[in-house]
Scaffold this motif. Structure first.
Motif, short mmCIF file in Angstrom:
data_model
loop_
_atom_site.label_atom_id
_atom_site.label_comp_id
_atom_site.label_asym_id
_atom_site.label_seq_id
_atom_site.Cartn_x
_atom_site.Cartn_y
_atom_site.Cartn_z
N GLY A 91 32.63 111.07 64.77
CA GLY A 91 32.70 109.91 63.89
C GLY A 91 32.17 110.18 62.50
O GLY A 91 31.54 109.32 61.88
N VAL A 92 32.42 111.40 62.01
CA VAL A 92 32.00 111.78 60.66
C VAL A 92 33.20 112.39 59.95
O VAL A 92 34.25 112.60 60.56
N VAL A 93 33.06 112.69 58.68
CA VAL A 93 34.15 113.34 57.94
C VAL A 93 34.10 114.85 58.20
O VAL A 93 33.07 115.42 58.56
N ARG A 94 35.24 115.50 58.02
CA ARG A 94 35.36 116.93 58.28
C ARG A 94 34.36 117.75 57.48
O ARG A 94 33.80 118.74 57.96
N GLN A 95 34.11 117.36 56.24
CA GLN A 95 33.19 118.11 55.39
C GLN A 95 31.79 118.15 56.01
O GLN A 95 31.06 119.12 55.84
N ARG A 96 31.42 117.09 56.70
CA ARG A 96 30.10 117.05 57.35
C ARG A 96 30.03 118.10 58.46
O ARG A 96 29.02 118.77 58.61
N ILE A 97 31.12 118.27 59.20
CA ILE A 97 31.17 119.31 60.24
C ILE A 97 30.97 120.67 59.59
O ILE A 97 30.19 121.50 60.07
N SER A 98 31.65 120.91 58.48
CA SER A 98 31.53 122.18 57.77
C SER A 98 30.09 122.44 57.36
O SER A 98 29.56 123.53 57.56
N GLN A 99 29.45 121.43 56.79
CA GLN A 99 28.06 121.59 56.34
C GLN A 99 27.12 121.88 57.50
O GLN A 99 26.27 122.77 57.42
N VAL A 100 27.27 121.15 58.58
CA VAL A 100 26.39 121.33 59.74
C VAL A 100 26.66 122.68 60.40
O VAL A 100 25.72 123.40 60.77
N GLU A 101 27.92 123.06 60.52
CA GLU A 101 28.25 124.34 61.15
C GLU A 101 27.79 125.54 60.33
O GLU A 101 27.59 126.62 60.87
N ARG A 102 27.64 125.37 59.03
CA ARG A 102 27.10 126.44 58.20
C ARG A 102 25.58 126.41 58.17
O ARG A 102 24.95 127.30 57.59
N GLY A 103 25.00 125.39 58.77
CA GLY A 103 23.55 125.30 58.82
C GLY A 103 22.93 124.80 57.53
O GLY A 103 21.72 124.90 57.35
N VAL A 104 23.74 124.25 56.63
CA VAL A 104 23.20 123.77 55.35
C VAL A 104 22.83 122.30 55.41
O VAL A 104 22.30 121.75 54.45
N ALA A 105 23.12 121.66 56.55
CA ALA A 105 22.75 120.26 56.73
C ALA A 105 22.29 120.06 58.16
O ALA A 105 22.74 120.74 59.07
N GLY A 106 21.39 119.12 58.31
CA GLY A 106 20.92 118.76 59.64
C GLY A 106 21.61 117.50 60.11
O GLY A 106 22.52 116.99 59.45
N VAL A 107 21.19 116.99 61.25
CA VAL A 107 21.77 115.77 61.80
C VAL A 107 20.65 114.85 62.26
O VAL A 107 19.53 115.29 62.52
N ARG A 108 20.97 113.58 62.34
CA ARG A 108 19.98 112.60 62.81
C ARG A 108 19.91 112.56 64.33
O ARG A 108 18.85 112.46 64.90
N SER A 109 21.06 112.61 64.97
CA SER A 109 21.10 112.49 66.43
C SER A 109 21.59 113.79 67.05
O SER A 109 22.79 113.98 67.27
#
Length: 150
Positions: A91-109
């Motif tokens: 339930g997020v945008v594709r760019q968010r997946i890219s950021q998380v998969e590169r380890g440059v962003a974390g997640v809340r849940s």
């Protein structure tokens, strides 16, 4: 990606007494695709890797090199999903997946993301860390390469 173990796949095929042609037919791919995957010439796409595993009657994990830290991208790849498909799952945008998969962003849940990737929370955290470490290694290698050419 470098995780598909063509030699292992060939060994499993030979143990089963199956020819390249028969495996290709059972998997719905060409014999050249099977040969390329077994020789390491090409890494098979997720659909092909899944089809080969099903045709051999083994879990997909049997066709991959052991003891390698999987990144989130690797896990998604094993699931046969694109970033857009994973984004729809979470339930997020594709760019968010890219950021998380590169380890440059974390997640809340972590629990929700882990469930989408089919992992436990601890496995997801480990894969996220592996993703971040891989990016850091690439950046360090590029920085070292640029310094060496100056």
């Amino acid at each position: 990606m470098g995780l598909y173990d063509g030699a292992r796949a060939r060994s499993l095929r030979l143990q089963a007494g199956v020819s390249v042609e028969d495996l290709a037919t059972a998997a719905g791919v060409s014999p050249n695709t099977v040969r390329s995957a077994e020789s390491g010439t090409h890494q098979p796409r997720p659909r092909v890797a899944n089809a080969i595993a099903r045709a051999l009657g083994v879990p997909l994990s049997e066709l991959f090199q052991p003891n390698q830290r999987l990144t989130l991208r690797d896990v998604r790849w094993h699931l046969g999903l694109t970033q857009a498909q994973m984004a729809a799952r979470i339930g997020v945008v594709r760019q968010r997946i890219s950021q998380v998969e590169r380890g440059v962003a974390g997640v809340r849940s972590v629990a929700a993301w882990a469930a989408a990737y089919g992992l436990t929370a601890a496995q997801w955290v480990s894969a996220h860390k592996a993703s971040r470490d891989l990016v850091r290694q690439k950046v360090a290698a590029q920085t070292h390469k640029r310094r060496g050419t100056q």
